[in-house]
Design an enzyme around this catalytic site. Structure first.
Site, PDB file in Angstrom:
ATOM      1  N   CYS A 113      37.753  28.202  57.043  1.00 16.91           N
ATOM      2  CA  CYS A 113      36.478  28.625  57.640  1.00 16.91           C
ATOM      3  C   CYS A 113      35.696  27.478  58.269  1.00 16.91           C
ATOM      4  CB  CYS A 113      35.631  29.339  56.600  1.00 16.91           C
ATOM      5  SG  CYS A 113      36.527  30.668  55.792  1.00 16.91           S
ATOM      6  N   HIS A 252      28.783  29.658  58.914  1.00 19.52           N
ATOM      7  CA  HIS A 252      29.994  30.449  58.678  1.00 19.52           C
ATOM      8  C   HIS A 252      29.571  31.775  58.053  1.00 19.52           C
ATOM      9  CE1 HIS A 252      33.760  31.984  57.595  1.00 19.52           C
ATOM     10  NE2 HIS A 252      33.563  31.854  56.298  1.00 19.52           N
ATOM     11  N   ASN A 282      34.139  38.516  57.826  1.00 17.21           N
ATOM     12  CA  ASN A 282      34.510  37.099  57.752  1.00 17.21           C
ATOM     13  C   ASN A 282      35.795  36.896  58.547  1.00 17.21           C
ATOM     14  OD1 ASN A 282      35.426  34.558  57.017  1.00 17.21           O
ATOM     15  ND2 ASN A 282      35.103  34.840  54.820  1.00 17.21           N
TER      16      ASN A 282
HETATM   17  O1  UT7 Z   1      35.036  32.312  53.692  1.00 16.77           O
HETATM   18  C1  UT7 Z   1      34.655  31.230  52.893  1.00 16.77           C
HETATM   19  C2  UT7 Z   1      34.869  31.383  51.451  1.00 16.77           C
HETATM   20  N1  UT7 Z   1      34.499  32.656  50.925  1.00 16.77           N
HETATM   21  C3  UT7 Z   1      33.357  32.803  50.244  1.00 16.77           C
HETATM   22  O2  UT7 Z   1      32.570  31.909  50.148  1.00 16.77           O
HETATM   23  C4  UT7 Z   1      33.145  34.143  49.571  1.00 16.77           C
HETATM   24  C5  UT7 Z   1      32.259  33.968  48.368  1.00 16.77           C
HETATM   25  N2  UT7 Z   1      32.138  35.122  47.539  1.00 16.77           N
HETATM   26  C6  UT7 Z   1      31.531  36.295  47.862  1.00 16.77           C
HETATM   27  O3  UT7 Z   1      31.155  36.493  48.995  1.00 16.77           O
HETATM   28  C7  UT7 Z   1      31.300  37.299  46.768  1.00 16.77           C
HETATM   29  O4  UT7 Z   1      31.599  36.718  45.525  1.00 16.77           O
HETATM   30  C8  UT7 Z   1      32.107  38.621  46.915  1.00 16.77           C
HETATM   31  C9  UT7 Z   1      31.544  39.446  48.064  1.00 16.77           C
HETATM   32  C10 UT7 Z   1      33.554  38.317  47.175  1.00 16.77           C
HETATM   33  C11 UT7 Z   1      31.983  39.458  45.655  1.00 16.77           C
HETATM   34  O5  UT7 Z   1      30.620  39.714  45.357  1.00 16.77           O
HETATM   35  P1  UT7 Z   1      30.058  39.446  43.882  1.00 16.77           P
HETATM   36  O6  UT7 Z   1      28.658  39.882  43.883  1.00 16.77           O
HETATM   37  O7  UT7 Z   1      30.350  38.009  43.558  1.00 16.77           O
HETATM   38  O8  UT7 Z   1      30.902  40.449  43.018  1.00 16.77           O
HETATM   39  P2  UT7 Z   1      31.883  40.147  41.805  1.00 16.77           P
HETATM   40  O9  UT7 Z   1      33.153  39.531  42.291  1.00 16.77           O
HETATM   41  O10 UT7 Z   1      31.117  39.448  40.736  1.00 16.77           O
HETATM   42  O11 UT7 Z   1      32.168  41.623  41.328  1.00 16.77           O
HETATM   43  C12 UT7 Z   1      31.146  42.442  40.813  1.00 16.77           C
HETATM   44  C13 UT7 Z   1      31.712  43.813  40.530  1.00 16.77           C
HETATM   45  C14 UT7 Z   1      33.027  43.798  39.767  1.00 16.77           C
HETATM   46  O12 UT7 Z   1      32.999  44.883  38.875  1.00 16.77           O
HETATM   47  P3  UT7 Z   1      32.711  44.650  37.304  1.00 16.77           P
HETATM   48  O13 UT7 Z   1      33.789  43.714  36.850  1.00 16.77           O
HETATM   49  O14 UT7 Z   1      31.332  44.039  37.252  1.00 16.77           O
HETATM   50  O15 UT7 Z   1      32.790  46.021  36.750  1.00 16.77           O
HETATM   51  C15 UT7 Z   1      34.069  44.048  40.819  1.00 16.77           C
HETATM   52  O16 UT7 Z   1      35.221  44.664  40.320  1.00 16.77           O
HETATM   53  O17 UT7 Z   1      32.005  44.474  41.783  1.00 16.77           O
HETATM   54  C16 UT7 Z   1      33.332  44.985  41.745  1.00 16.77           C
HETATM   55  N3  UT7 Z   1      33.868  44.994  43.102  1.00 16.77           N
HETATM   56  C17 UT7 Z   1      33.712  46.032  43.942  1.00 16.77           C
HETATM   57  N4  UT7 Z   1      33.112  47.224  43.774  1.00 16.77           N
HETATM   58  C18 UT7 Z   1      33.120  48.061  44.843  1.00 16.77           C
HETATM   59  C19 UT7 Z   1      34.537  44.001  43.728  1.00 16.77           C
HETATM   60  N5  UT7 Z   1      34.838  44.402  44.980  1.00 16.77           N
HETATM   61  C20 UT7 Z   1      34.338  45.646  45.124  1.00 16.77           C
HETATM   62  C21 UT7 Z   1      34.326  46.562  46.193  1.00 16.77           C
HETATM   63  N6  UT7 Z   1      33.700  47.763  46.016  1.00 16.77           N
HETATM   64  N7  UT7 Z   1      34.883  46.297  47.374  1.00 16.77           N
END
Ligand code: UT7
Length: 325
Positions: A113, A252, A282
């Site tokens: 990225c 980004h 992204n």
């Molecule tokens: O491109 C450069 C590098 N990339 C980044 O910097 C990306 C950085 N990370 C992020 O943008 C975020 O961490 C994400 C968007 C990937 C995820 O968001 P989050 O708020 O950190 O969610 P999480 O991974 O902590 O997941 C929270 C919950 C989980 O459920 P439980 O375990 O709390 O029951 C996931 O299973 O959200 C669930 N979840 C979803 N639910 C509905 C994860 N993906 C989805 C989804 N739809 N698509």
């Protein structure tokens, strides 16, 4: 040292659009979750048979036209990508051939990225030293080809597209300062495990879905906010400027919450930040450059404006840049 500026811009986004509603039919997710957690509403996907170079070529042609230059005026082509058409040769070689840019050296840069800012910094060096006159710097990705469409943690995040800039000597302004960095100790947080020399493609790697992007989003999120904040501070200090001197920040586009957290730490207001994540997702190397191109085309970046680019991605790598337009 010559001053180096961006003298032409162009982008290409594939026609096909995948909305959050479409994704609701593919995995257990919702428009509400994707919108509130990421800021993404839709993304563009390349057509079947369309490769990264096809996107790059379209963006490159638009940038050349914008610059009023012919392909033979270009001495250097750098393509930032992590989804090359094939392991080798480079996408840049394919672009060079398609454009008939017969005077250009060409190579790819792999910095995920942050790839566009890495490529921009390299091209700037060549032009400022007088080695080359005009460079085409492209960020292009077909992330849909390495996205696991069964993994809701990642498949809602990515899109395909390409952006391109022509660099050349400028009388005033131009690229004022660049800052690049890497911390390889965290490379396991975001990668594609197989398909390289460590784990070449095999039945086992395919069965285990190891050719797709794997990401520990939560951990990355925190590192992204900290790193992008520091990179912006460092590059501005190097430029002898403060945040008050910045007219537009083009970051980004991984997650609008990351961007807004960085903005808050830096005391930047929303009107100074350009986003295209809502409609593009992204696109790794292509994200910052397409956002830059769109901001210019929409008149949000005007002559004399100071623009801050700020990127972070797999490696982990980061890059920031200050440009006077
Ligand atoms: O491109 C450069 C590098 N990339 C980044 O910097 C990306 C950085 N990370 C992020 O943008 C975020 O961490 C994400 C968007 C990937 C995820 O968001 P989050 O708020 O950190 O969610 P999480 O991974 O902590 O997941 C929270 C919950 C989980 O459920 P439980 O375990 O709390 O029951 C996931 O299973 O959200 C669930 N979840 C979803 N639910 C509905 C994860 N993906 C989805 C989804 N739809 N698509």
């Amino acid at each position: 040292m010559k001053k180096v500026g961006i003298i032409g811009v162009g982008e290409y986004l594939p026609e096909k659009v995948l909305t959050n509603a479409d994704l609701e039919k593919m995995v257990d997710t919702s428009d509400e979750w994707i919108t509130t957690r990421t800021g993404i509403k839709k993304r563009h996907l390349a057509a079947k048979g369309q490769a990264t170079s096809d996107l790059a070529i379209r963006a490159a042609k638009a940038a050349l036209e914008d610059a009023g230059l012919k392909p033979e005026d270009i001495d250097l082509i750098i393509v930032a990508t992590i989804t090359a058409d094939m392991p080798f040769p480079s996408v840049a070689s394919i672009v060079q051939n398609a454009l008939s840019a017969r005077n250009a050296a060409a190579f790819d840069v792999s910095a995920a990225c942050a790839g566009f800012v890495y490529a921009l910094s390299i091209a700037r060096q060549f032009i400022s030293q007088g080695t080359y006159k005009h460079a085409l710097v492209i960020g292009a990705e077909k992330l849909s080809s390495v996205t696991d469409w069964k993994d809701r943690n990642t498949c809602v995040l990515f899109g395909d597209g390409a952006g391109a800039c022509v660099l050349g000597e400028t009388k005033s302004g131009g690229i004022i300062s660049t800052y690049l960095g890497c911390d390889g100790s965290n490379l396991g947080l975001l990668n594609i495990p197989a398909g390289g020399s460590r784990l070449p493609a095999s039945h086992e790697t395919v069965d285990n879905r190891m050719h797709y992007i794997k990401m520990q989003g939560n951990e990355l999120f925190k590192i992204a906010v900290k790193t992008m904040t520091e990179a912006a501070q460092i590059v501005l200090k190097q430029a002898g400027l403060s945040f008050k001197d910045v007219d537009m920040v083009v970051p980004h586009q991984a997650n609008s919450r990351i961007i807004m957290a960085v903005a808050k730490k830096l005391g930047l207001t929303e009107d100074k930040i350009y986003l295209n994540i809502d409609r593009c997702g992204n696109m790794s190397s292509a994200s910052t450059v397409t956002a830059l191109v769109e901001a210019v085309k929409e008149g949000k970046i005007k002559k004399g404006d100071r623009v801050l680019l700020d990127c972070f991605g797999a490696g982990l790598v980061w890059g920031a840049c200050v440009i006077e337009w």
